[in-house]
Design an enzyme around this catalytic site. Structure first.
Site, PDB file in Angstrom:
ATOM      1  CB  SER B 152      52.618  37.341  36.352  1.00 35.16           C
ATOM      2  OG  SER B 152      52.471  35.961  36.180  1.00 35.16           O
ATOM      3  CG  ASP B 248      41.802  26.374  35.070  1.00 37.90           C
ATOM      4  OD1 ASP B 248      42.293  25.260  35.205  1.00 37.90           O
ATOM      5  OD2 ASP B 248      41.637  27.159  36.030  1.00 37.90           O
ATOM      6  CG  HIS B 284      47.774  36.356  34.587  1.00 40.29           C
ATOM      7  ND1 HIS B 284      47.757  36.302  35.956  1.00 40.29           N
ATOM      8  CD2 HIS B 284      49.082  36.218  34.227  1.00 40.29           C
ATOM      9  CE1 HIS B 284      48.995  36.135  36.405  1.00 40.29           C
ATOM     10  NE2 HIS B 284      49.823  36.088  35.374  1.00 40.29           N
TER      11      HIS B 284
END
Lengths: 307, 307
Positions: B152, B248, B284
């Site tokens: 990330s 999301d 993530h």
């Protein structure tokens, strides 16, 4: 009761489900993690299940995040169940006062002493209520093929639950298990609290070194024991614990006593193969568990996939 | 400055060192983890080094505990460095106000805007001060063989640091990297804060999709991108974050924009091989990183062990 799935997270090609359900035995909502390997969606064949019982201070999350049992389980096609280590939030006086008794420290027994009889029934939860609920809700799991493993307090849980239920679990292994709780401070404190000081027979019924003497026939058990350093079971620190930062550890303090278990197994007859591997330099943390996780899944697979 | 070793923990046959040192560039003590594989004590040959740059909210601990890079690194004989993600405790007003700016969010740049010039120099720390200190203190590490990866914000760090320093790192890979920060909310906020709104040239100097256009010659980059769910970078929750619990994610929100990087690489010439693998179902979190950690260590090993 049916499970609520609070999250579904991909991991090593399979899915980690974060589950919650209202449990009768523990009188509260119980959270857990269930890892479904890729084979559970790609195959019509039911998949076997490995239970991982965690140690003091842990929840069902720690093993799933840091134990890396998923790595080998994903290759072997084995589901892994990561239950919590105690009931939570029962509002029993003193339940949150110590790291080694009450919350996070259910010791996989059914308490017979007040006030802990209200929900501290982790033995029933792990051996009956949870598997029943899981096999009803997840039809891809094979209820006839279960193995069990665990760490420290959870290693005690795995060994005793296996030995008390011949034929129920195909195999058992353990990471740094409390192997003779009636002769160590952790076990004495827990059994005194959950059973009472004068309940020696009850104590013995949850002591792996006592139970193994009664086991008939062969055994094949893998035990890894870490030999050094401090306690890092979870993210929590244990400020009151004497081992913290001293370089001493629970094995050296006589909390684990794996030799007593091996001795008892040997004395009780032939064909009781207990492979005890002492691991120098490793501490009591998930760095130890993750390093040998592949071996323990392999040990379970040998039995779960044999027939 | 020399390192203080606050803990030595065995992991996958090697040793994980918890280190701290006073860093000049960041004006504070910096903590990190260094994994030394078993080969570092058993071989006379120096061992290569992989830097893992973590994402928003993380410290150097998260990757070491949950990233699973030690698994493959122990087999390949590669050391892994897990630095922190920002300076800590500089007492700059607002440094702890947001999860995506200030503490835990150094973005691997050298700030040029006040008051962040006081220590928010993670680019210099990671590319110069830290490796210099490591190679001086740990003679078994091979300073001529470094690779870099990250997650990330750390994927952004890995890509930009690699591209800004031709020849310094043998390879780069990334997990869900912020690939075009000048065009995403996270990057815009960080660059505005650390460089100033009108410093477009400075912004471009730390944007992987801009930098790759200037790269001469071949490239071999592995990028995995998770496509779903919520943010679980560390144990911390991010209560203010809009993605939390919505299903999301940052890829869908346009925070990562890996396609922009691939497009820029392709347009800038031949032989720029960027392998972009979109991973459905993964979120993530470190469950994503641990799943593909073996592949990223393998990617680094291909270059680190080639000559």
């Amino acid at each position: 009761m049916p499970f609520e799935t609070t999250a579904t997270i991909a991991s090593f090609g399979g899915k980690l489900l974060k589950l919650a359900h209202k449990a009768t035995s523990t009188s509260c909502e119980m959270k857990l993690n269930l890892y479904l390997p890729p084979q559970s969606s790609s195959s019509d064949k039911k998949i076997p299940v490995l239970f991982y019982l965690a140690g003091l201070t842990c929840t069902g999350d720690n093993g799933a995040e840091k134990g890396f049992l998923q790595h080998a389980a994903s290759k072997k096609g084995i589901a892994v169940v990561y239950p919590d280590t105690s009931p939570r939030g029962l509002q029993i006086e003193g339940e949150d006062d110590a790291y080694d008794f009450g919350s996070g420290a259910g010791f996989y027994v059914d308490a017979t002493k007040e006030p802990w009889t209200k929900g501290y029934k982790m033995y029933t939860y792990i051996t009956e209520e949870l598997p029943k609920a899981l096999f009803e809700s997840f039809k891809q799991l094979d209820g006839s093929r279960m193995s069990i493993t665990g760490h420290s307090m959870g290693g005690h849980g795995a060994l005793t639950i296996f030995l008390k239920n011949p034929g129920k679990y195909r195999s058992v292994s353990a990471f740094a298990p409390i192997s003779n709780p009636i002769n160590c401070p952790w076990g004495e404190k827990a059994f005194k609290g959950y059973f009472g000081e004068d309940q020696q027979q009850k104590w013995k019924e949850h002591d792996a070194s006592e139970l193994v003497k009664q086991w008939k026939g062969p055994l094949d058990i893998l035990i890894d024991v870490s030999q050094t350093n401090v306690y890092l079971n979870s993210q929590l620190t244990i400020p009151s614990h004497p081992a913290q930062g001293t370089g001493d550890n629970f094995y050296k303090q006589g909390q684990l006593l794996p030799e007593n278990f091996v001795k008892a197994a040997k004395e009780s007859g032939d064909d009781k193969k207990v492979e005890l591997r002492m691991q120098p330099d490793y501490d009591h943390s998930y760095f130890f568990i993750s390093t040998f996780a592949d071996d323990h899944v392999e040990h379970a697979a040998k039995h779960l996939l044999a027939w």
